[in-house]
Write a protein that holds these residues in place. Structure first.
Motif, short mmCIF file in Angstrom:
data_model
loop_
_atom_site.label_atom_id
_atom_site.label_comp_id
_atom_site.label_asym_id
_atom_site.label_seq_id
_atom_site.Cartn_x
_atom_site.Cartn_y
_atom_site.Cartn_z
N GLN A 20 -10.41 -7.59 -1.16
CA GLN A 20 -9.82 -6.66 -2.12
C GLN A 20 -10.34 -6.93 -3.53
O GLN A 20 -10.68 -6.01 -4.28
N LEU A 37 -5.88 -3.28 6.03
CA LEU A 37 -6.63 -2.32 5.22
C LEU A 37 -6.77 -2.79 3.78
O LEU A 37 -6.02 -3.66 3.31
N HIS A 38 -7.70 -2.17 3.08
CA HIS A 38 -7.94 -2.46 1.67
C HIS A 38 -7.90 -1.16 0.89
O HIS A 38 -8.57 -0.18 1.26
N VAL A 39 -7.13 -1.15 -0.18
CA VAL A 39 -7.06 0.03 -1.04
C VAL A 39 -8.37 0.13 -1.82
O VAL A 39 -8.82 -0.84 -2.43
N ARG A 42 -11.47 -0.53 5.89
CA ARG A 42 -11.21 -1.73 6.69
C ARG A 42 -12.51 -2.46 6.95
O ARG A 42 -13.54 -1.85 7.21
N ALA A 65 -1.55 -1.35 8.39
CA ALA A 65 -1.77 -1.37 6.94
C ALA A 65 -2.15 -2.76 6.45
O ALA A 65 -2.86 -2.90 5.45
N MET A 95 0.84 -1.19 0.00
CA MET A 95 0.00 0.00 0.00
C MET A 95 0.88 1.25 0.00
O MET A 95 1.80 1.37 0.81
N SER A 153 -2.75 6.50 0.10
CA SER A 153 -3.77 5.67 -0.54
C SER A 153 -5.11 5.86 0.16
O SER A 153 -5.18 6.05 1.38
N LYS A 154 -6.16 5.79 -0.60
CA LYS A 154 -7.51 5.82 -0.04
C LYS A 154 -7.86 4.39 0.35
O LYS A 154 -7.82 3.48 -0.48
N ALA A 155 -8.17 4.17 1.63
CA ALA A 155 -8.31 2.80 2.11
C ALA A 155 -9.51 2.66 3.04
O ALA A 155 -10.07 3.64 3.54
#
Length: 265
Positions: free
Chosen positions: A216, A53-55, A9, A50, A1, A5-7
């Motif tokens: 994702q 998290l998911h982009v 959860r 991180a 990531m 980045s725009k993420a």
């Protein structure tokens, strides 16, 4: 990531390698709202790992990503990863209940190439279900038996209602080796007639949510094929909680269509 980045959860974190590919069942997982209460849900800033998290893909708005990371991950897990038998093009998928989960299940299944049959208690959501991608719709209130000559045999049945339905009604229209996915359950014991399950090789498969990598893929699939939650939005301001109260009242009144999003102002 990458930085900046725009993420987002999902509701489970701290997954472990032991359950690679099914990390949503890690024994050390932490559930949103029960493990760590300092999670930044209503804050302006938060520190998260991180790896949890998911982009968010380009073009996917945050107000849509939130419901996808919750209800979207739930139905995607059943459709794509649950039980080792994913939905493929040409399958027939039944969706019981047209709500927060059901309206997403219909969209995902249709985009995956399945024929989708929607079931709801009354005809009130017929047009919406067909608009989401269902090719057939059946109202079930008062129905004790489906006409097996009319209803296609179902390979995957996703149950998204607040209570489990009468299995005697649905088992005759489940295909041999078909899978029932109860995604919403209560605390009561549910009677299941086992003979039609056993003799046709049918199965009842639990599925809590999708694993990390599949979440994702679900976000990317949604952005590419236009899977969008139908949402209602309320404002969240520093001065008060009117927006949150309004959202909760709409939910309690059974008027949510179909995911509520509280948006920071």
């Amino acid at each position: 990531m990458e930085r900046h980045s725009k993420a987002g959860r999902k509701r489970r974190e701290h997954v472990c390698c032991k359950y690679s590919g099914a990390d949503q069942y890690c024994l050390k997982r932490e559930e949103f709202g029960s493990a760590n209460h300092d999670q930044g849900s209503y804050g302006s800033h938060v520190v998260w790992s991180a790896k949890n998290l998911h982009v968010l893909p380009d073009g996917l708005e945050s107000s849509l990503a939130g419901p996808l990371l919750c209800g979207g991950a739930t139905v995607w897990g059943a459709l794509v990863t649950s039980g080792g038998r994913p939905v493929v093009a040409g399958d027939v998928v039944g969706v019981v209940g047209i709500g927060g989960l059901g309206h997403l299940a219909i969209q995902f299944a249709e985009k995956l190439g399945a024929t989708v049959i929607a079931f709801s208690s009354t005809d009130s959501k017929r047009e919406e279900a067909l608009g989401f991608g269902a090719s057939e719709f059946y109202a079930t209130k008062g129905v004790t038996k489906f006409d097996e000559k009319l209803v296609k045999k179902i390979d995957h049945l996703l149950i998204t209602t607040s209570e489990l339905p009468d299995f005697d009604l649905y088992l005759p229209i489940i295909a041999s080796l078909g899978v029932i996915h109860p995604l919403t359950v209560g605390f009561d014991k549910t009677p299941v007639p086992m003979l039609p399950v056993v003799v046709e090789g049918r199965s009842i498969q639990g599925s809590a949510t999708a694993p990390h990598l599949q979440v994702q893929k679900m976000l990317e699939f949604s952005a590419r094929f236009g899977v969008k939650p139908q949402t209602q939005e309320w404002p969240m301001t520093a001065e008060g909680i009117e927006g949150i109260e309004g959202a909760l009242k709409t939910l309690a009144d059974g008027q949510m269509r179909y995911r509520g999003v509280v948006v920071a102002q």
